[in-house]
Design a protein around this motif. Structure first.
Motif, PDB file in Angstrom:
ATOM      1  N   HIS A   1      -8.273   6.957  -3.662  1.00 13.03           N
ATOM      2  CA  HIS A   1      -7.907   7.770  -2.494  1.00 13.03           C
ATOM      3  C   HIS A   1      -6.787   8.755  -2.865  1.00 13.03           C
ATOM      4  O   HIS A   1      -6.794   9.909  -2.436  1.00 13.03           O
ATOM      5  CB  HIS A   1      -7.475   6.865  -1.336  1.00 13.03           C
TER       6      HIS A   1
ATOM      7  N   GLN B   1      -5.932   1.806   7.005  1.00 17.31           N
ATOM      8  CA  GLN B   1      -5.286   1.687   5.688  1.00 17.31           C
ATOM      9  C   GLN B   1      -5.283   3.035   4.961  1.00 17.31           C
ATOM     10  O   GLN B   1      -4.315   3.400   4.294  1.00 17.31           O
ATOM     11  CB  GLN B   1      -6.012   0.638   4.847  1.00 17.31           C
ATOM     12  N   ARG B   2      -6.397   3.776   5.091  1.00 15.86           N
ATOM     13  CA  ARG B   2      -6.451   5.091   4.413  1.00 15.86           C
ATOM     14  C   ARG B   2      -5.424   6.062   4.972  1.00 15.86           C
ATOM     15  O   ARG B   2      -4.852   6.877   4.253  1.00 15.86           O
ATOM     16  CB  ARG B   2      -7.869   5.670   4.505  1.00 15.86           C
TER      17      ARG B   2
ATOM     18  N   THR C   1       1.298   3.780  -3.253  1.00 15.47           N
ATOM     19  CA  THR C   1       0.935   5.182  -3.018  1.00 15.47           C
ATOM     20  C   THR C   1       2.097   6.116  -3.354  1.00 15.47           C
ATOM     21  O   THR C   1       1.899   7.169  -3.970  1.00 15.47           O
ATOM     22  CB  THR C   1       0.543   5.393  -1.544  1.00 15.47           C
TER      23      THR C   1
ATOM     24  N   HIS D   1      -2.683  14.472  10.160  1.00 23.19           N
ATOM     25  CA  HIS D   1      -2.902  13.065   9.820  1.00 23.19           C
ATOM     26  C   HIS D   1      -2.121  12.098  10.711  1.00 23.19           C
ATOM     27  O   HIS D   1      -2.488  10.940  10.817  1.00 23.19           O
ATOM     28  CB  HIS D   1      -2.609  12.824   8.336  1.00 23.19           C
TER      29      HIS D   1
ATOM     30  N   ILE E   1      -2.534   5.151   6.184  1.00 20.43           N
ATOM     31  CA  ILE E   1      -1.237   4.735   5.620  1.00 20.43           C
ATOM     32  C   ILE E   1      -1.052   5.393   4.249  1.00 20.43           C
ATOM     33  O   ILE E   1       0.023   5.926   3.939  1.00 20.43           O
ATOM     34  CB  ILE E   1      -1.159   3.185   5.495  1.00 20.43           C
ATOM     35  N   ILE E   2      -2.098   5.376   3.435  1.00 21.13           N
ATOM     36  CA  ILE E   2      -2.037   6.008   2.110  1.00 21.13           C
ATOM     37  C   ILE E   2      -1.791   7.509   2.231  1.00 21.13           C
ATOM     38  O   ILE E   2      -0.910   8.071   1.581  1.00 21.13           O
ATOM     39  CB  ILE E   2      -3.354   5.765   1.327  1.00 21.13           C
ATOM     40  N   THR E   3      -2.590   8.150   3.076  1.00 18.84           N
ATOM     41  CA  THR E   3      -2.493   9.608   3.200  1.00 18.84           C
ATOM     42  C   THR E   3      -1.106  10.038   3.680  1.00 18.84           C
ATOM     43  O   THR E   3      -0.483  10.930   3.092  1.00 18.84           O
ATOM     44  CB  THR E   3      -3.559  10.129   4.186  1.00 18.84           C
TER      45      THR E   3
ATOM     46  N   THR F   1       1.698   8.420   3.520  1.00 16.08           N
ATOM     47  CA  THR F   1       2.691   8.136   2.475  1.00 16.08           C
ATOM     48  C   THR F   1       2.668   9.188   1.380  1.00 16.08           C
ATOM     49  O   THR F   1       3.715   9.644   0.916  1.00 16.08           O
ATOM     50  CB  THR F   1       2.420   6.753   1.844  1.00 16.08           C
ATOM     51  N   SER F   2       1.468   9.572   0.964  1.00 16.46           N
ATOM     52  CA  SER F   2       1.377  10.577  -0.096  1.00 16.46           C
ATOM     53  C   SER F   2       1.926  11.924   0.385  1.00 16.46           C
ATOM     54  O   SER F   2       2.637  12.611  -0.350  1.00 16.46           O
ATOM     55  CB  SER F   2      -0.076  10.724  -0.568  1.00 16.46           C
ATOM     56  N   LEU F   3       1.627  12.289   1.630  1.00 14.26           N
ATOM     57  CA  LEU F   3       2.141  13.560   2.172  1.00 14.26           C
ATOM     58  C   LEU F   3       3.671  13.535   2.264  1.00 14.26           C
ATOM     59  O   LEU F   3       4.335  14.501   1.906  1.00 14.26           O
ATOM     60  CB  LEU F   3       1.539  13.834   3.553  1.00 14.26           C
TER      61      LEU F   3
ATOM     62  N   TYR G   1      -5.321  13.206  -2.820  1.00 10.58           N
ATOM     63  CA  TYR G   1      -4.073  13.660  -2.196  1.00 10.58           C
ATOM     64  C   TYR G   1      -2.993  14.033  -3.192  1.00 10.58           C
ATOM     65  O   TYR G   1      -2.201  14.934  -2.948  1.00 10.58           O
ATOM     66  CB  TYR G   1      -3.582  12.617  -1.179  1.00 10.58           C
TER      67      TYR G   1
ATOM     68  N   ILE H   1       0.857  -1.201   0.000  1.00  7.79           N
ATOM     69  CA  ILE H   1       0.000   0.000   0.000  1.00  7.79           C
ATOM     70  C   ILE H   1       0.891   1.248   0.000  1.00  7.79           C
ATOM     71  O   ILE H   1       0.663   2.199  -0.747  1.00  7.79           O
ATOM     72  CB  ILE H   1      -0.944   0.019   1.232  1.00  7.79           C
TER      73      ILE H   1
ATOM     74  N   THR I   1       2.060   8.949  -6.270  1.00  7.55           N
ATOM     75  CA  THR I   1       2.248  10.351  -5.893  1.00  7.55           C
ATOM     76  C   THR I   1       3.402  10.999  -6.645  1.00  7.55           C
ATOM     77  O   THR I   1       3.351  12.174  -6.987  1.00  7.55           O
ATOM     78  CB  THR I   1       2.486  10.468  -4.374  1.00  7.55           C
TER      79      THR I   1
END
Lengths: 139, 139, 139, 139, 139, 139
Positions: E105, F64-65, E71, F85, F67-69, F71-73, E109, E67, E75
């Motif tokens: 998702h 899980q969301r 991601t 977050h 983890i995505i957020t 990682t993207s940040l 972002y 994951i 990104t």
């Protein structure tokens, strides 16, 4: 806030489709249709949120919005999404010369590699539409 | 191409200063002066190439160029350079509401984190200029 | 491949510390120590992989490696990590003028906003070290 | 500052062409010519500003400048522009091993995906030039 | 810390190969082999550091790590490296629907262009594996 | 698709507020309230689209969301949005050790500078919540 609050997802989607067709025609809108066949919820968000909520807003017109979109795509190096929006930009009234000018302005802000990458894509779209920009003379 | 070809660096610089002052006033131009005291060649390129060559070109006006600049800064997360250009954008005629609209449109293209980061900066510039945007009502 | 294959993590770490101290001195190495107090495995990777495996390699010397590092930091807008490496670059023999020149070259490749953001940081490090670059005269 | 100030655009362009040919030969310079046929002002800026103003400066030599350029391209994922500069880097004297070493150092700073993407491109350029790097032995 | 400290590079490499094969099978691991034929030290770092040190750690399982990886690739727009990790994600137990959900998702972002670029790649991998995701129904 | 189609904007907003409060509590939700006082339409999109449409979806849970957020940040260097977050991630059940592990995994994919920048922010949030992660022992 009232009427916007009562808007349903179906109506947002409908508004998005209308804006989308205004920008790229029935044929161009088919691109989103292909996404919808694979992942409908993603296509729904592109149409309802992207074209229904963002592009359909007032305050900036579609020409200004395509200046923003093309600049953001160039800056993040998302050349794959550029052809769709160069077509859209031309359809809503940006001239070929204005599109080239966006690319050149971006060279200073996003660097020359991003601008050169974008120029390749723009040149292919222009070729496909038989457009010869009048840029040989300096401003 | 003739007259542009014979332009000297001194003339490019002069043209850049003129555009720069038109955009941010004598006081704003002082920002570049500070760079010049430390690294003159860099300041020279910012003024001559950036403001003299790019911003001074025709085809797009200064309002359109600030839409491009602000979008590129938001997309690359360069919030540090935003205040200068939010001031410039207001000075050349973009309304506060149009600037906010650029930020919101960018949320879809560069993601919400970049848009939220930009909104903080825009809100500080508006506060410093006593601007209250008329955005409470939906479009 | 023999001797490198038999190298243990403890030896990679030791090699990394040695290179790190050569680059930023005992005091500068303390920065990594602070990370180690909070998240030891991360500090271990920074020292063993970063300084032990990468910086300790031959083929490029430490001056060339700092040109790469500073360029990568400028390009990705990681200004927070720049002071550490501007100090390191000066310590391993890059001149202040060469560091400024990297910033200016990057303006063309990563765009002026990234270069301007970097210049602010470089100027603060130079001030802290009482360095006045000889850049007023054109090359 | 005197002589640089009196330099005309035509002279900047001429200086850029000279540096460009030194870096990639007449044939490589043709790449820019293709841009010029489509958007002359963009080609002019690439040659005059990029090669005439930046690459032609002193303080850093062409080998160091290609280290910067290649690092910036890797870091921003601009793989499309890499072949031009891998050729240029080899032409101005960087060894194949040094170019690979830049890629590996970048893995730590820009992440492995960017480094792997770059390695593919570098390997294709080496193949086209019949270059077999001597990298099998550890440093 | 004892046993990890005494680990040799050969053992890190061996641990990496084991994790790599668990994620993408012998055939998938061959991708790294191709890199190794060209630049062995780079392949060594990918296997030992990437798969041996990072993926082999506890605290997060391979599903969670994919994951993160997917991601990060979305990104930064590294679509070229996506197929390898979409395969790996499916192999370690992420469902096709979960992978699509990561893409959606990320639209919020990293912006829609990055998400659309990723969706193309994901759809190709699914097609190659004869996967038809059950996403037509809203959640 | 039926019930989702008939959902109004007011209901999407309501659903978003509920998810938002579940993630960061009434106090954390106030952050969005501050945006709403300045630019209500932006706050509406953050709540309705971000938290109402994306986070409220099934298929992936809130852990899980995040983890995505996160990682993207980290990957885009959006450290300013990280504290919100990291708090949310802890609130929905990610352990401090798992959050640190995300940072370390990202070092390999987004590069060490982004990971180090993120680690600073994470460490400040942990301090504010009196959290001492159990990371001193190797996995």
């Amino acid at each position: 806030m009232g009427s916007e609050d009562r808007l349903t997802n179906a109506e947002r989607y409908e508004r998005g489709v209308k804006t989308l067709v205004e920008m790229v025609g029935e044929e161009g809108a088919q691109t989103i249709g292909n996404i919808g066949a694979f992942f409908p919820d993603m296509a729904h968000q592109i149409v309802s949120f992207g074209f229904g909520d963002l592009y359909s807003r007032k305050t900036l017109d579609l020409k200004q919005r395509e200046i923003i979109t093309i600049t953001s795509l160039i800056t993040q190096g998302a050349t794959e999404q550029l052809p769709f929006h160069v077509h859209a930009a031309l359809n809503v009234g940006l001239t070929p010369e204005e599109i080239l000018e966006i690319v050149l302005h971006c060279a200073g802000y996003a660097g020359f590699p991003k601008a050169c990458g974008a120029l390749n894509v723009v040149s292919e779209v222009f070729k496909a539409r038989n457009i010869t920009p009048v840029t040989a003379s300096k401003p």
